[in-house]
Design a protein around this motif. Structure first.
Motif, PDB file in Angstrom:
ATOM      1  N   THR A 204      37.212  30.792  42.498  1.00  0.00           N
ATOM      2  CA  THR A 204      37.374  30.246  41.151  1.00  0.00           C
ATOM      3  C   THR A 204      38.788  29.711  40.930  1.00  0.00           C
TER       4      THR A 204
ATOM      5  N   GLY B 217      29.682  30.381  32.633  1.00  0.00           N
ATOM      6  CA  GLY B 217      30.471  30.123  33.829  1.00  0.00           C
ATOM      7  C   GLY B 217      31.597  29.131  33.561  1.00  0.00           C
TER       8      GLY B 217
ATOM      9  N   ASN C 107      35.705  30.306  33.903  1.00  0.00           N
ATOM     10  CA  ASN C 107      36.733  29.761  34.791  1.00  0.00           C
ATOM     11  C   ASN C 107      37.724  28.871  34.063  1.00  0.00           C
TER      12      ASN C 107
ATOM     13  N   HIS D  32      31.555  35.215  35.890  1.00  0.00           N
ATOM     14  CA  HIS D  32      32.412  34.915  37.034  1.00  0.00           C
ATOM     15  C   HIS D  32      31.587  35.074  38.310  1.00  0.00           C
TER      16      HIS D  32
ATOM     17  N   ASN E 274      31.539  27.516  36.852  1.00  0.00           N
ATOM     18  CA  ASN E 274      32.915  27.840  37.229  1.00  0.00           C
ATOM     19  C   ASN E 274      33.656  26.618  37.747  1.00  0.00           C
TER      20      ASN E 274
END
Length: 281
Positions: free
Chosen positions: A84, A159, A163, A200, A239
């Motif tokens: 990430t 997501g 991120n 995550h 992410n």
């Protein structure tokens, strides 16, 4: 502390280093990062498993977020490779297309090595007896259940937001040259994504498989297919959007002309100091 322009320039230079790193170094660093995130996850679960009934949901999430920031602290200070965080390293492809293949190759390598790290911790933790404590195992199973009950769109959007915050945490940490400043920045921003139950992908490589295994031992069966298709895949894509585009690309667009032209950057910094005072020192 660094100015926002200096942060973007520093992260750009780190992106070049990431793209030029040997495969072996990225692979080992990725395994370590997967281990660190997984250790942060199991530590958070152990700390918070029975807190809710005493302190309420909000305070429990706050403590969970603070403890979970251990993962990013270990990764950044040890120089490991997290998928990430590496989403920030998209920016060199905007100047040189030769990096496109290398970027995706390294992303895949980091992703796989992070997964290996998570699986190593799952194997080891299952043999420690930690989850013999009913409150800890039940808490982990409930986390897994809540994650697998998300719709694909919910997982994707969570997501993105996750991120977005993780990569902002990296930027906040990059602003400080002091370890204490980095850690304080990580705790606040990482805490925000945990408190809001954003998703995550690398953490889920530990949480959900562990919950699936523990659930099976209790006669509760979760689907591996649901994990991969309804959670891991949309969360991973989210992410990438949140880190690569909403943080990495946005700040590159804002600042790249400045750090490509050092004279202009110095002029902007001096003008800002004259107007507001030199708060960047």
């Amino acid at each position: 502390m660094k100015t926002p322009y200096e942060i973007t320039k520093s992260l750009y230079n780190k992106a070049i280093c990431f793209l030029e790193k040997p495969t072996k170094e990225i692979f080992i660093g990725g395994i370590l990062a997967g281990i660190f995130v997984s250790l942060a996850a199991v530590t958070s679960v152990t700390v918070c498993c029975d807190m809710n009934s005493y302190f309420g949901n909000g305070f429990t999430k706050l403590i969970f977020g603070i403890v979970f920031s251990l993962g990013l602290i270990l990764i950044v200070l040890s120089g490991s490779e997290l998928f990430t965080g590496s989403n920030l390293y998209i920016v060199p492809i905007y100047k040189n297309k030769k990096y496109i293949k290398k970027l995706f190759t390294n992303w895949i390598l980091v992703y796989i090595s992070n997964l290996i790290g998570a699986l190593i911790v799952i194997y080891l933790i299952l043999h420690t007896g930690i989850f013999d404590d009913k409150s800890i195992s039940t808490y982990m199973i409930n986390i897994t259940k809540s994650k697998l009950n998300l719709t694909i769109s919910q997982a994707f959007i969570r997501g993105i937001l996750c991120n977005f915050l993780v990569c902002l945490a990296v930027r906040v940490g990059e602003s400080s040259d002091e370890v204490s400043g980095k850690i304080i920045g990580f705790i606040y921003v990482i805490g925000a994504f945990v408190i809001n139950s954003f998703e995550h992908s690398i953490a889920n490589m530990f949480f959900i498989p562990m919950g699936i295994i523990l659930g099976a031992n209790e006669g509760i069966y979760f689907s591996w297919q649901t994990f991969i298709l309804k959670n891991l895949l949309p969360v991973t894509l989210g992410n990438i959007v949140g880190g690569a585009f909403l943080v990495g690309t946005v700040y590159y667009i804002m600042h790249h002309k400045c750090f490509c032209n050092e004279n202009k950057c110095t002029e902007l910094k001096n003008n800002r100091s004259d107007k507001y005072g030199d708060f960047t020192a």
